[in-house]
Design a protein around this motif. Structure first.
Motif, PDB file in Angstrom:
ATOM      1  N   SER A 137       0.814  -1.213   0.000  1.00 54.34           N
ATOM      2  CA  SER A 137       0.000   0.000   0.000  1.00 54.34           C
ATOM      3  C   SER A 137       0.853   1.271   0.000  1.00 54.34           C
ATOM      4  O   SER A 137       0.328   2.365  -0.069  1.00 54.34           O
ATOM      5  CB  SER A 137      -0.933   0.009   1.201  1.00 54.34           C
ATOM      6  N   ASP A 138       2.196   1.135   0.057  1.00 48.98           N
ATOM      7  CA  ASP A 138       3.046   2.312   0.226  1.00 48.98           C
ATOM      8  C   ASP A 138       2.960   3.309  -0.924  1.00 48.98           C
ATOM      9  O   ASP A 138       3.042   4.506  -0.718  1.00 48.98           O
ATOM     10  CB  ASP A 138       4.508   1.888   0.418  1.00 48.98           C
ATOM     11  N   ASN A 139       2.846   2.821  -2.172  1.00 50.27           N
ATOM     12  CA  ASN A 139       2.832   3.763  -3.296  1.00 50.27           C
ATOM     13  C   ASN A 139       1.436   3.995  -3.872  1.00 50.27           C
ATOM     14  O   ASN A 139       1.290   4.510  -4.963  1.00 50.27           O
ATOM     15  CB  ASN A 139       3.800   3.301  -4.403  1.00 50.27           C
ATOM     16  N   ARG A 140       0.444   3.608  -3.131  1.00 51.70           N
ATOM     17  CA  ARG A 140      -0.909   3.885  -3.602  1.00 51.70           C
ATOM     18  C   ARG A 140      -1.230   5.365  -3.401  1.00 51.70           C
ATOM     19  O   ARG A 140      -0.746   5.976  -2.448  1.00 51.70           O
ATOM     20  CB  ARG A 140      -1.926   3.076  -2.788  1.00 51.70           C
ATOM     21  N   PRO A 141      -2.073   5.939  -4.277  1.00 45.70           N
ATOM     22  CA  PRO A 141      -2.459   7.335  -4.057  1.00 45.70           C
ATOM     23  C   PRO A 141      -3.282   7.457  -2.778  1.00 45.70           C
ATOM     24  O   PRO A 141      -4.076   6.574  -2.465  1.00 45.70           O
ATOM     25  CB  PRO A 141      -3.304   7.676  -5.285  1.00 45.70           C
TER      26      PRO A 141
END
Lengths: 130, 128
Positions: free
Chosen positions: B5-9
């Motif tokens: 989930s780290d690079n999700r908007p």
């Protein structure tokens, strides 16, 4: 794609195995708390400056004792539903969330039982040394 | 936080919004709710002290009669009326009414005034 009809899915209550109970009970207790809270606060305001015997007599009268028990049970039920959502929103670590949720629910039950027992004790008998 | 989930908007954070009446009243509703839950501990303690009698009841009288006790009761009564009035606003919204922005602001102002008036009325009854 599911082959179940929308009605069938609604009846099955989805993977959470519950529907709108939390939401519904929060509203139901809220509606009940409107008259109960107004009655409680203005009754207590009328008792301001009264002696202890007068306060105890007020609590002990059947109508007030029943009103207080209804108020306490509804208030603490509404309270635990609300704090549950706060914990769900802000506590993300699974272990801490579980422990805080269980402690919060237990604390509400203890408060409700203790407060309602106190009302009953005052209503049914004079306090020791009171 | 899992790595997937780290690079999700992310949705915009709270601090990018200009403070507005609607969000402020909503935040205060939750804050008063938490405060009132803590207040129920005091309510239970008051009843337990009265049922116990003797020193416990004397002690509770002293706590509630002190400046700190009176301040706590004032804060508790306002929080209660705020949560009650704003709660009614929420129930109206749940019925699908008053959801236009203009109506939300109007009911917000009415709610703040009503909660102040109810608190003043309760204290007028208590003091007079």
């Amino acid at each position: 794609m599911s082959l179940r009809s929308p009605l069938g899915r609604a009846r099955g209550l989805g993977s959470a195995k519950e529907g709108v109970q939390h939401w519904w009970w929060q509203r139901l207790t809220a509606v009940a708390l409107v008259p109960l809270t107004l009655w409680f606060v203005f009754s207590i305001a009328c008792l301001a400056g009264a002696g202890r015997a007068e306060v105890l007599a007020w609590i002990a009268s059947p109508v007030n004792a029943v009103g207080l028990i209804l108020f306490l049970a509804t208030l603490l039920h509404h309270s635990q539903l609300g704090v549950q959502v706060v914990i769900e929103d802000y506590v993300h670590a699974e272990g801490v969330k579980l422990v805080s949720m269980v402690l919060m629910k237990f604390a509400h039950v203890v408060l409700a039982v203790a407060a309602i027992f106190s009302v009953l004790k005052i209503a049914f008998g004079a306090p020791i040394g009171g | 936080m899992s790595t997937t989930s780290d690079n999700r908007p992310l949705s915009p954070h709270l601090q990018v919004y200009r403070p507005q009446l609607t969000s402020f009243l909503s935040i205060v509703h939750r804050a008063t709710g938490i405060f009132l839950s803590l207040g129920s501990v005091l309510l239970a303690a008051w009843l337990i002290a009265l049922a116990t009698g003797g020193d416990a009841a004397d002690c509770m009288d002293r706590v509630l009669g002190s400046w700190f006790g009176k301040l706590a009761l004032l804060a508790w009564s306002y929080a209660l009326f705020y949560h009650l009035c704003n709660g009614i606003r929420h129930l109206v919204w749940d019925a699908g009414k008053g959801l236009e922005i203009k109506d939300v602001y109007t009911s917000g102002y009415i709610m703040v005034i009503a909660s102040l008036l109810l608190t003043a009325a309760a204290w007028a009854v208590a003091i007079l």
